[in-house]
Design a protein around this motif. Structure first.
Motif, mmCIF file in Angstrom:
data_model
loop_
_atom_site.group_PDB
_atom_site.id
_atom_site.type_symbol
_atom_site.label_atom_id
_atom_site.label_comp_id
_atom_site.label_asym_id
_atom_site.label_seq_id
_atom_site.Cartn_x
_atom_site.Cartn_y
_atom_site.Cartn_z
ATOM 1 N N SER A 108 -10.630 9.304 32.739
ATOM 2 C CA SER A 108 -11.762 9.519 31.830
ATOM 3 C C SER A 108 -12.954 8.743 32.362
ATOM 4 N N ASP A 109 -14.040 8.733 31.606
ATOM 5 C CA ASP A 109 -15.207 7.942 31.995
ATOM 6 C C ASP A 109 -14.901 6.450 31.996
ATOM 7 N N ARG B 143 -13.988 11.917 41.089
ATOM 8 C CA ARG B 143 -14.727 12.215 39.852
ATOM 9 C C ARG B 143 -14.016 13.272 39.001
ATOM 10 N N LEU C 293 -11.747 14.594 35.899
ATOM 11 C CA LEU C 293 -11.546 14.207 34.506
ATOM 12 C C LEU C 293 -10.285 14.905 33.998
ATOM 13 N N LYS D 161 -15.222 14.424 27.200
ATOM 14 C CA LYS D 161 -15.835 13.099 27.099
ATOM 15 C C LYS D 161 -15.937 12.634 25.655
#
Length: 416
Positions: A205-206, A260, A262, A310
């Motif tokens: 995740s972020d 990058r 997700l 997100k």
């Protein structure tokens, strides 16, 4: 710590709440886990198993050349979950994402995570062993490659699925030689590593990357008529040492940050008492994730969607990280196995066979017995034509220990 709850819709509901697109060769497991996480999946796959179509989701066969047009016409801009085989179809994925107005960043992540050069760099920078490898650009190089003659080597394709592109070297199969001569740029030689094969499930995740769980490769000694390295199943969850967990956590953070990506992804390793060696990275749902989803009672697809959208909260992410570490370090209280049954010859599934498997079908893990037992999954409809070497169905095995699961699986395989 309390787990976040992903509401499960009623099976007779006709609404398309929480849509999720699922794509791949065989999507039954990921679709079932999607429903358990509260989603109504839109599915395209090749197999069309009865236990998939019975979920009541929107379904279309990938055998139809126009499947992409059908999918584009579906009324959703929701997240996507890819399964086995789709990591090799980046052009199709780009087309789908562009035509539906989705960002193609996710596809760029998939491409980066299938680059063998990235595998080598990410492993070495994380103190993970990368086996000595020789790229094959010209089939003539295979006549006398510069290799350590005292080591064992395997020939691998970076386009294969389920281990069917892996062969001991040198190969003596005329068909494999012919295929290699036509497609040498997708093959490489790799020094064979000794140890236990494991599949590790990661979630990014972020906020970073979490190691969710581990499953071992299983049932390798069954179905000797199949090529040696064909994926025959998994057993999990498995326990790791603190040192191994720390090493793999560092690897996961590096891969997640640089690619990058997700959501869910998986990597295969060889675990040896002296080292951990990377085999490959799969930026998608993998077969062993179903075992972790059920055994850990953690809705993996729910987390995948939250990461892609997100919408993960930091407190929930930190709680999941702590939960996952504790589970991986502890002895599992329940172990599940997934045994893939392959066809020893061409045949047509009879009504009696299909009915007998349906009577003992796997109910998405909703009701699990206390003692060892098995269930049928990935059940083909009656009159399905199965070609020699193709998967027929899956046995889902429940036990208290790995040894129980292996014993049941070995017996089931011998009865085929």
């Amino acid at each position: 710590m309390k787990k976040p709850q992903f509401p499960i819709p009623s099976q007779d509901s006709k609404s398309d709440c929480n849509p999720l697109v699922v794509l791949g060769f065989s999507a039954r497991a990921s679709a079932e886990c999607s429903v358990r996480a509260g989603h109504r999946p839109i599915v395209v796959d090749f197999c069309g198993d009865r236990d998939l179509t019975s979920l009541g989701c929107r379904y279309h066969s990938m055998a139809d050349p126009a499947w992409l047009d059908w999918l584009v016409d579906q009324p959703t801009s929701g997240p996507v979950l890819i399964t086995g085989g789709m990591e090799h179809q980046s052009s199709r994925l780009y087309d789908f994402f562009r035509r539906t107005g989705r960002s193609c960043d996710a596809i760029e992540s998939v491409v980066a995570m299938r680059d063998v050069k990235n595998w080598q760099r990410w492993a070495q920078e994380s103190d993970i062993v990368w086996p000595k490898s020789i790229a094959i650009f010209d089939a003539s190089l295979l006549q006398d490659p510069t290799m350590d003659s005292h080591s064992l080597w395997v020939l691998k394709s970076n386009q294969s699925v389920g281990g069917q592109g892996v062969h001991d070297w040198p190969i003596d199969n005329a068909t494999s030689h012919h295929r290699l001569s036509d497609d040498s740029q997708n093959y490489y030689l790799q020094q064979k590593q000794e140890g236990t094969g494991v599949g590790v499930t990661f979630l990014t995740s972020d906020f970073g990357t979490i190691l969710l769980g581990v499953a071992e490769s299983g049932f390798e000694d069954t179905q000797s008529f199949m090529p040696k390295y064909t994926y025959r199943g998994s057993i999990g969850p498995c326990q790791l040492s603190e040192a191994s967990l720390a090493l793999l956590r560092s690897f996961g953070q590096r891969v997640g940050n640089e690619s990058r990506i997700l959501g869910l992804w998986q990597a295969d390793f060889i675990v040896n008492p002296e080292f951990i060696s990377l085999l490959e990275i799969n930026p998608r749902w993998s077969a062993s994730m179903e075992l972790l989803d059920v055994a850990m009672e953690e809705r993996l697809v729910g987390w995948h969607v939250a990461c892609v959208n997100k919408s993960v909260e930091l407190s929930s992410w930190q709680a999941l990280s702590l939960r996952s570490d504790e589970r991986i370090l502890a002895t599992p209280q329940r172990v599940l196995g997934k045994l893939i049954h392959y066809a020893p010859c061409d045949f047509v599934v009879s009504e009696a066979q299909a009915s007998s498997w349906w009577e003992v079908r796997w109910d998405s893990g909703n009701v699990l017995p206390a003692e060892s037992a098995w269930f049928a999954a990935d059940i083909p409809p009656a009159n399905t034509q199965v070609i020699q070497g193709q998967p027929i169905r899956t046995s889902m095995i429940v036990g208290k220990t790995k040894e129980q699961v292996v014993a049941v699986g070995t017996q089931l395989s011998s009865n085929d």
